[in-house]
Design a protein around this motif. Structure first.
Motif, short mmCIF file in Angstrom:
data_model
loop_
_atom_site.label_atom_id
_atom_site.label_comp_id
_atom_site.label_asym_id
_atom_site.label_seq_id
_atom_site.Cartn_x
_atom_site.Cartn_y
_atom_site.Cartn_z
N LYS A 118 0.83 -1.21 0.00
CA LYS A 118 0.00 0.00 0.00
C LYS A 118 0.86 1.25 0.00
CE LYS A 118 -4.11 -1.96 2.22
NZ LYS A 118 -5.02 -1.91 3.39
N ILE A 119 1.92 1.25 0.83
CA ILE A 119 2.77 2.44 0.92
C ILE A 119 3.58 2.65 -0.36
CG2 ILE A 119 4.75 3.45 2.14
CD1 ILE A 119 3.69 2.21 4.69
N CYS A 120 4.20 1.56 -0.85
CA CYS A 120 5.04 1.69 -2.04
C CYS A 120 4.22 1.94 -3.30
CB CYS A 120 5.89 0.43 -2.22
SG CYS A 120 7.15 0.20 -0.95
N PHE A 150 4.27 8.76 -2.18
CA PHE A 150 5.48 8.09 -1.70
C PHE A 150 6.44 7.79 -2.86
CE2 PHE A 150 7.88 4.25 -0.60
CZ PHE A 150 8.44 4.62 0.62
N SER A 151 5.88 7.36 -3.99
CA SER A 151 6.71 7.06 -5.16
C SER A 151 7.40 8.32 -5.68
CB SER A 151 5.85 6.43 -6.26
OG SER A 151 5.26 5.24 -5.81
N GLN A 152 6.66 9.42 -5.74
CA GLN A 152 7.25 10.67 -6.22
C GLN A 152 8.34 11.17 -5.26
OE1 GLN A 152 3.89 13.29 -6.64
NE2 GLN A 152 3.25 12.39 -8.62
N LEU A 153 8.11 11.00 -3.97
CA LEU A 153 9.11 11.42 -2.99
C LEU A 153 10.39 10.61 -3.14
CD1 LEU A 153 9.83 13.12 -0.50
CD2 LEU A 153 8.80 11.33 0.91
N CYS A 154 10.25 9.31 -3.34
CA CYS A 154 11.43 8.46 -3.52
C CYS A 154 12.19 8.84 -4.80
CB CYS A 154 11.02 6.99 -3.58
SG CYS A 154 10.45 6.31 -2.00
N LYS A 192 12.38 2.44 -3.66
CA LYS A 192 11.21 2.32 -2.80
C LYS A 192 11.48 1.43 -1.58
CE LYS A 192 7.64 3.05 -6.31
NZ LYS A 192 6.46 2.44 -6.98
N LYS A 193 12.23 0.36 -1.79
CA LYS A 193 12.46 -0.57 -0.68
C LYS A 193 13.25 0.09 0.44
CE LYS A 193 16.53 -2.82 -2.75
NZ LYS A 193 17.11 -4.13 -3.14
N TYR A 194 14.23 0.94 0.08
CA TYR A 194 14.99 1.64 1.12
C TYR A 194 14.15 2.74 1.78
CZ TYR A 194 18.99 -0.79 -0.87
OH TYR A 194 19.86 -1.77 -1.30
N GLY A 195 13.28 3.36 0.99
CA GLY A 195 12.38 4.36 1.56
C GLY A 195 11.42 3.73 2.56
N LEU A 220 11.97 0.90 4.14
CA LEU A 220 12.78 0.43 5.27
C LEU A 220 13.07 1.57 6.24
CD1 LEU A 220 14.29 -2.01 6.47
CD2 LEU A 220 16.29 -1.32 5.14
N SER A 221 13.37 2.76 5.70
CA SER A 221 13.60 3.91 6.55
C SER A 221 12.34 4.30 7.32
CB SER A 221 14.08 5.10 5.71
OG SER A 221 15.26 4.79 5.01
N LEU A 222 11.21 4.29 6.61
CA LEU A 222 9.93 4.61 7.26
C LEU A 222 9.60 3.60 8.35
CD1 LEU A 222 7.51 6.57 7.13
CD2 LEU A 222 6.44 4.97 5.52
N LEU A 223 9.88 2.32 8.10
CA LEU A 223 9.63 1.26 9.08
C LEU A 223 10.53 1.44 10.30
CD1 LEU A 223 8.17 -1.40 9.75
CD2 LEU A 223 10.03 -2.60 8.58
N ALA A 224 11.80 1.78 10.07
CA ALA A 224 12.75 1.97 11.18
C ALA A 224 12.33 3.16 12.05
CB ALA A 224 14.15 2.17 10.64
N ILE A 225 11.92 4.25 11.39
CA ILE A 225 11.47 5.43 12.15
C ILE A 225 10.22 5.10 12.97
CG2 ILE A 225 10.54 7.77 11.92
CD1 ILE A 225 12.33 8.10 9.44
#
Length: 244
Positions: free
Chosen positions: A56-58, A63-67, A74-77, A79-84
């Protein structure tokens, strides 16, 4: 479950990693069976849910435009969102545990069971049960069908409601004692000066463990079968003797 390389990369990596770990011959040892079962349960229950969230997020346009703007896959974006998110949740949980343990235990007590009750209310209706209230409660089979050694599954809507009513009563016992323990906790803090020496501080840990057992691990069914049904059976037998 089939994972997409574009929108479910992290979930796919986690699933493949668990497959590699479980396939390792060293994990066939009996001493590691519990950890192996834990990894398999994560793969079967947690990772599919994570995959849906990741998809849903990817797949979100913003979110895609931001990445793309920051030149980040997208996967690193994600992952960063998940870590935060995990860091924020863990930090706030630690704050609640140190400052507001009662609030933390109340959230744990109400969130999962409350959601289960809402799903039950919206999915089924008491009017759809096979027996009416009079037929069920007037019959001795209501008590005799439950024995102490039988861990029978929930088979009817009414049974589900009974189990959850038992949970709320169980939680109510803890809630009644909260005020007394809170007052004694404040007195103990003034007397001992630190939380580690406070004899009442572990009450909240006991409450959280008990609530998890009763509300998230079918403990309400055990309470119903081991405590409520024997009491009802004794009451039924005594009332029957008086009538005779």
């Amino acid at each position: 479950m089939n994972y997409s390389d574009d929108t479910q990369a992290i979930s796919k990596i986690l699933s493949v990693s668990i497959d590699h770990v479980v396939a390792n011959p060293n994990f066939a040892k009996p001493s590691l069976e519990a950890f192996r079962n834990f990894l398999l349960s994560l793969q079967q229950s947690f990772i599919p849910k994570l995959a849906k969230i990741e998809h849903k997020i990817c797949s979100n346009v913003t979110f895609s435009q931001l990445c793309e703007k920051i030149n980040c896959p997208k996967k690193y974006g994600f992952l960063s969102l998940l870590a935060i998110s995990l860091f924020s949740v863990s930090s706030y949980t630690r704050y609640l545990w140190s400052k507001r343990p009662r609030l933390l235990s109340d959230v744990l007590a109400l969130a999962g069971p409350g959601a289960s009750c809402l799903k039950l209310i919206y999915s089924e209706s008491l009017s759809n049960a096979s027996l009416t209230d009079d037929e069920e409660y007037s019959s001795s089979n209501y008590l005799n069908n439950y024995n102490n050694n039988n861990n029978k599954e929930v088979i009817s809507t009414k049974d589900k409601y009974k189990y959850w009513v038992v949970y709320w009563l169980f939680y109510g016992v803890f809630h009644i004692t909260d005020n007394m323990v809170s007052a004694n906790t404040q007195k103990a803090l003034k007397k001992y000066g630190n939380k580690s020496s406070n004899p009442y501080w572990y009450y909240w840990l006991l409450k959280i463990i008990s609530i998890y057992w009763a509300g998230y691990n079918n403990g309400n069914i055990t309470l119903y079968q081991k405590a409520v049904i024997p009491c009802l059976r004794k009451y039924y037998e005594l009332s029957t003797k008086k009538q005779n």
